[in-house]
Design a protein around this motif. Structure first.
Motif, PDB file in Angstrom:
ATOM      1  N   ARG A 187       7.122 -25.987-112.665  1.00  0.00           N
ATOM      2  CA  ARG A 187       6.047 -26.933-112.381  1.00  0.00           C
ATOM      3  C   ARG A 187       5.254 -27.318-113.629  1.00  0.00           C
ATOM      4  NH1 ARG A 187       3.752 -29.126-108.102  1.00  0.00           N
ATOM      5  NH2 ARG A 187       4.796 -27.734-106.628  1.00  0.00           N
ATOM      6  N   PHE A 188       5.269 -26.485-114.644  1.00  0.00           N
ATOM      7  CA  PHE A 188       4.557 -26.844-115.879  1.00  0.00           C
ATOM      8  C   PHE A 188       5.193 -28.051-116.575  1.00  0.00           C
ATOM      9  CE2 PHE A 188       2.893 -22.432-115.620  1.00  0.00           C
ATOM     10  CZ  PHE A 188       1.544 -22.707-115.775  1.00  0.00           C
ATOM     11  N   CYS A 189       6.403 -28.432-116.169  1.00  0.00           N
ATOM     12  CA  CYS A 189       7.037 -29.624-116.738  1.00  0.00           C
ATOM     13  C   CYS A 189       6.953 -30.830-115.801  1.00  0.00           C
ATOM     14  CB  CYS A 189       8.506 -29.332-117.054  1.00  0.00           C
ATOM     15  SG  CYS A 189       8.720 -28.121-118.352  1.00  0.00           S
ATOM     16  N   HIS A 190       6.205 -30.684-114.737  1.00  0.00           N
ATOM     17  CA  HIS A 190       6.234 -31.660-113.663  1.00  0.00           C
ATOM     18  C   HIS A 190       5.096 -32.683-113.800  1.00  0.00           C
ATOM     19  CE1 HIS A 190       7.194 -33.206-109.705  1.00  0.00           C
ATOM     20  NE2 HIS A 190       6.015 -32.861-109.198  1.00  0.00           N
ATOM     21  N   ILE A 191       5.380 -33.917-113.361  1.00  0.00           N
ATOM     22  CA  ILE A 191       4.342 -34.938-113.235  1.00  0.00           C
ATOM     23  C   ILE A 191       3.875 -34.942-111.781  1.00  0.00           C
ATOM     24  CG2 ILE A 191       3.841 -37.411-113.400  1.00  0.00           C
ATOM     25  CD1 ILE A 191       4.336 -35.991-116.123  1.00  0.00           C
TER      26      ILE A 191
END
Lengths: 474, 474, 474, 474
Positions: free
Chosen positions: D66-70
């Motif tokens: 999720r840390f790479c998610h928009i």
């Protein structure tokens, strides 16, 4: 001469009606707040506290009411502070008469300093006037707060120059002043009004640097007033304050002529500002007496209601009382320090320390609403919802009202009722609002104390401390 | 059925006089606060906000006033919260009708749960009664706060057992209750009073576990009242609230008979306590709507007075406004979270989250006096010293009063007067006191929120977090 | 005799190693904090402040270091307070030596009072010991805080009775004591440790009512220590405090024999408690000197960083400085009041006023973290993220670091670096933590001040004020 | 792709050394804080919380960290908030990776809006770069805070224009940027650094409107660093965090070339300012997750130490815990409201509500030092004076240390030691200072929240409410 309250009443009765209130023009009998000024007369005859309430005039050598006295020593300042606390406790709030006293003390210094700088003759005039005060035990007040118009503009920048009181004409025998002073508490009950500037003045603002004294029924002086009263109760439940109150004035100087002997500053801009600040300083020192008394009243009421509710030993109750004590005694203690660290002016008048006075007044001001919060917290909702005293004595529901007011064993319904009625009077009435606003703004809003503190305090000395600790060399 | 305010008035007019106030026994026409309840009727006819002010009954499928609705979804709770904020802004304070609504919602859950546990039949009774409410668009109130006597004693430990309302007799066709409920705001304007317990009850306190609904003019019900009013002004300066106000009641149940169909709890001690808490929970959720509206009023008034004084761009003014916004929106935001994290009870009723409701109500309560402090700070002393409106229009001094009220260019003296008169009404009057006490105690004192929070919150989960970080193994 | 710091060092060097720290057993050369005690010697030779730092012994008539003096007048207390502020500013925090002084002052009173009550001979013993202190200019400390075990249990209720220090054996020539004293700041740098009780004692707790003095390297005394240091910097950026610090001790009395001439209380339970309170009182009065100095440092640092950042005239900066000034001067002013309102004991020792000392100490304690907050607020994040001084002087990145530290024109990167390095040392280091904890708990936690205040203050006098205003008759 | 921490380590190992710390140039193995980024990898493999820690890429449809998610929905924002709280509890503070995430989310909106306004092609570039992030599970950070020089001057008014990062050359294949970003937490542990503007920009400040992404070991990027560590303990007393810590960077862009495909803004001044604000908004929303976790840690530690001391049922302890809960849940609740009241941008990205985010972050910031105060208050002085762990295990004094640490029955000396050692680590160490400064300034100082709030909030709507209540017509 130390007058009795009866003698003071005689004097009020003789004054001309110039009080505009509620659509009527009134004289000075039966105004709300009279009993407070009465008390300032009577306490000077109370032998138990005469060491506080009287003083020896440095002009006449006579014993006078301390409210007419010029402070000449550390002890004078300490006694004035203590007298103020004692008297304020008696009336449950503002004692009304210190404004005049504080204005006289400020004038005693500034008239002297102005004479030294400008060769004027204000100080002698002032001393003659002071002699009149002391000989006649005058009740005076100070009209300081100009109405101020647009708050970001200086006096000379206002659309209407009269929004700060000013000299509009200088004559051979005196001057004509025009303007209006707001928040002039108890002015209708004063015999003399001393009007002084309200802020620093720039060199071009000499017209606004004016200080005068006039009788409060002087031609052209118009007092537009508003009163507040504690609620009335049926007689069997009454308290000493029931139906009593206070009075506020918008004091208008509608082109008022003042003879020169009552003019104490006229045109010397820099001393106008200094007079404004010095009155505020004396008045803030007075607050170190009256504001702890207000807290005494709040904590006493809070402790009483806690006792009647059976919760006086609860941890949170005791912690809140300790917080109230801290407010009272930090303010009072700093007022003592202000007296101990006071200095004597060239005129011989004693000036309290600026920083201690101001941190004390500021602390009082920022805590006042919180103190009311504590009182409301410990009282529960009843001060806002208490039945009227008529129902307490009513044939229909009186017994039921008494039954359901019961709290701790052994406390009568009457005492419970009076306790809550008092707290309601004090914290849940138009009087409460006046006390709250006065607590924030009287003698200077917290922001004014900040300005006074920052203008005086040696911040750079502390910067040097930090630089030395940081290893920074100048 | 959605009534108009006129229809509501018809109903009030038909009620029997049982209001004891100021030595008189009054009926229900012309009581202070009527216009607030009127508004709760009228907004349901206002097309712009009907999506908030009306709802579809889950019983009848009819569109009803949302104040008669049982919350069945997250959206219901969000809409109720928003309606409360909208309506409270309109009246400048308490909207008066949510107490009844909150009591009905709490009953809808507790009657169901009690039936599940004890095989009682309260829930069906409740649904019939709810149907009556919705069909007749009833204005109700909740009588919760017992007078409580000695605060450290439980109901059954009081010297007089009636200090908490209780059942004194059970009959074939109903029960007789005795006691008194304090702080029963707006009760004289309600058609129905729902009485419920005020605290946790121990097993031996079944007699105090009683919930009933009675018409507010029911035999034996006596409302001992007290009113508060905004000050009147001359008509050319009047506001919508001038001369209006609110009313408080000590509601006495003097051996009141209640038929069984109006009894919703009678003897089930554990559900008595749960009902007390659940009503408080719904009511605290309502506070997340009305309290931000109070802050809206305070910040709007503060911003207006700053603008009229020409200081609206000052740093300290803006910082104080930001602080007020923070209070409003932390409370409102947490109320939203309470709706979003709500749960559905077995009865189908939606219950807001306990922790979010309580931290919100607590935050509102501990900040209220401070908000008044900010308003007083920015308003200066004038709300306490403003001349009466009679003088504004007086031939003698009217022009002078107008002249000296001037502030920022282009603002008329009338608008300046109205601005300060409103702030005086709101913050420096007996109404102000009521609003302050209500802000602290209404819906539960801050200490009650602490108890609710601590009783619910999983502190041990946080202790485990700390232990893991410390390297402590269980 | 007034020693120089060199003479003090000689004495330390001769002491036996009994300091357990980091796995080693250390002697007394090179301990962190030494320079603070050095300063307490050197300031007594500083002619500019000798009026504060020296006093005339009432025993010998000799001029002595004020830290060895017994207060005999209001002026003594005022001078001690001012000396403490002056010295604390120099070291940027605790001046370390007042604990011993405060303990001696408390003993001077309690030994006298105990003798009066019980016919004991403690006061003469004390005077002999005092003479030894004054003749040798002893650096002492006070070991008060017992480790206390379960906080809800009294000394005699603990599972292990040694959790409060107690007498375990009385012999012909002396007594044996056992226990441990926590938070014994700077004990390794003291030549003498005075151990006294930490709380009120009940009649059955005579064994815990013991006061003794022992050399800090006495057999059986074990100092389990922990140090904190300001960060080191490369020499071109160093400050007077770089690499310096302070030291804390858990001082264990592992069955320590004390000869009778060094025993000042042994078994008189009620005086044990009074000694605990009286030491705390003197120590809280000392806090009215050192705590304002801490605030001086914080406000000086805040003003400096504001100046370097070009924001020193901003309204919010000035308001925060005014708030810091208020904290400093309310505490200092109340300390002055505590001296002015002090009383003289039968022994001739001057005792400061309890309420003023305690409200002052409490106010200091509850504000300390907030003062750090203000400093962090005005400093921005850099104290937490400042590059090490190695990079400031590095060939690789030194010029870049200097370039990007630039702030107000005309301030060198070196001075900017030193400013932030100092603030980092002071507020973002293990030293900061020690200063914060000491600010809350040193000389008594805020709750202890509440207890002292409530135990002394005449709340009932305020209740009577409220009753009179309410119309309640006794 | 969702990497393991081992895979992340491989990547770090391959990076070029450009970290300047303590006189050395370091690579990326063994830096303090590594374990925190490890955790952000590992939690995405933890099945119990994968619903929070992973998301479905809207580009690839793949499951990603999720840390790479928009964020594309209300649920995304709620999940990110909850993940942040969960992860921050695990590490006892900042979770380090949200800065990169927040920067990417802000870029996803601003690149789109800039393209709409100016016909630029930033959004496609951004999407390609985002794809790279998601495919490689990049750990990134955001370099925002310029060093800012003289605080009262705008970027183009600084003596040295480089004090805000700017474009110094535009080439065919890319641009050259120069400047330095302060307070760049965890930058040495990021693989990618996203640099964005720090404030509103005027039209003439296009050169400062630049947003780029570079590998953190890119030529010309120099990280001048500083670490902080929790104290080490002997192994038998160690905690998961002993000897661990965090790292801060002054990240210097020493004429760094950036190819066009990594340039996301270059010259569009108004979007430079909007990007600055939007990143701050996302980051403040992240704070509504991590800051309640900090409070969880504080309250858990406070409750633990109270339990070990035997005072967990005391009224004042419980009231303080309730206050801590209120801080945590008002912040968290308002963060939920910010998600619920979020809006979808034209790019499809979900933007949280400005006011709720900012009142939440502000409330967290103004309370942080007070929370530390509560922890210190309940812990007593021991966190500042606790002996080192060497002495706990020492043959000489180990048994004595254990004996005198005893508190509540049944708690081992080891657990008591670990409890206090943890609180000392957390509140009385250089780490504590970093946490305190980060709590005030991270994601925006309280004053920045005020600006954001006041810039957004509809104050005039509230003024209209006040005018209507006052009877003022427009």
């Amino acid at each position: 001469m130390i007058r009795t309250s009866a003698e003071y009443h005689e004097s009020l009765k003789a004054m001309k009606p110039n009080i505009y209130m509620g659509g009527e023009i009134l004289g000075r009998d039966n105004l709300p707040g009279t009993e407070i000024l009465d008390l300032t007369c009577d306490i000077a005859h109370n032998k138990e506290i005469q060491h506080l309430t009287t003083a020896k005039s440095h002009l006449s050598g006579e014993t006078i009411n301390r409210f007419c006295h010029i402070n000449r020593s550390v002890e004078d300042l300490l006694n004035k502070q203590e007298m103020t606390r004692v008297a304020s406790r008696m009336v449950g709030g503002c004692v009304a008469r210190c404004m005049g006293t504080d204005a006289m003390n400020a004038l005693s210094v500034i008239t002297y300093q102005c004479d030294q700088a400008h060769g004027t003759e204000y100080h002698d005039r002032f001393l003659s006037y002071l002699r009149y005060w002391q000989d006649n035990d005058i009740v005076g007040c100070c009209a300081q707060s100009d109405v101020k118009g647009h708050r970001k503009r200086r006096p000379h920048q206002q659309t209407d120059p009269d929004l700060y009181m000013r000299v509009v004409e200088k004559k051979k025998d005196g001057i004509v002043v025009r303007g209006a002073k707001a928040h002039n508490s108890f002015a209708p009950l004063a015999e003399e009004i001393i009007a002084i500037p309200t802020r620093f003045l720039t060199p071009e603002e000499g017209d606004w640097a004016v200080a005068v004294a006039v009788p409060s029924d002087h031609p052209g002086v118009k007092l537009v007033c508003r009163g507040a009263k504690y609620r009335d109760r049926v007689s069997e439940l009454a308290s000493p304050l029931s139906g009593k109150g206070e009075i506020e004035s918008l004091t208008i100087f509608d082109d008022v002529f003042v003879p020169w002997e009552r003019v104490f500053l006229c045109g010397e801009a820099e001393f106008g500002g200094q007079l404004a600040l010095l009155f505020a300083l004396y008045h803030r020192h007075s607050y170190t007496g009256c504001k702890p008394a207000m807290t005494d009243v709040i904590m006493g009421s809070a402790a009483l209601v806690a006792q009647y509710s059976g919760i006086e030993r609860e941890g949170h109750v005791r912690q809140k009382l300790a917080d109230l004590i801290s407010v009272a005694e930090l303010v009072y203690g700093s007022g003592i320090a202000a007296a101990v660290k006071s200095s004597k002016d060239g005129s011989g008048t004693q000036i309290p320390d600026v920083v201690f006075c101001n941190v004390a007044r500021k602390h009082a001001g920022v805590n006042l609403y919180h103190e009311y919060d504590v009182l409301a917290d410990l009282s529960g909702g009843l001060p806002a919802t208490l039945p009227y005293s008529d129902e307490f004595v009513s044939d229909d529901v009186g017994e039921l009202v008494k039954k359901y007011l019961a709290r701790a064993d052994g406390v009568s319904p009457e005492d419970i009722y009076k306790c809550f009625a008092w707290i309601s009077d004090f914290s849940c009435s138009s009087m409460a609002g006046v006390l709250q606003y006065a607590g924030v703004h009287g003698g200077g809003s917290p922001v004014m104390e900040d300005i006074a503190i920052l203008g005086t305090y040696d911040i750079m000395e502390r910067v040097e401390i930090a630089k030395r600790l940081a290893g920074i060399e100048d």
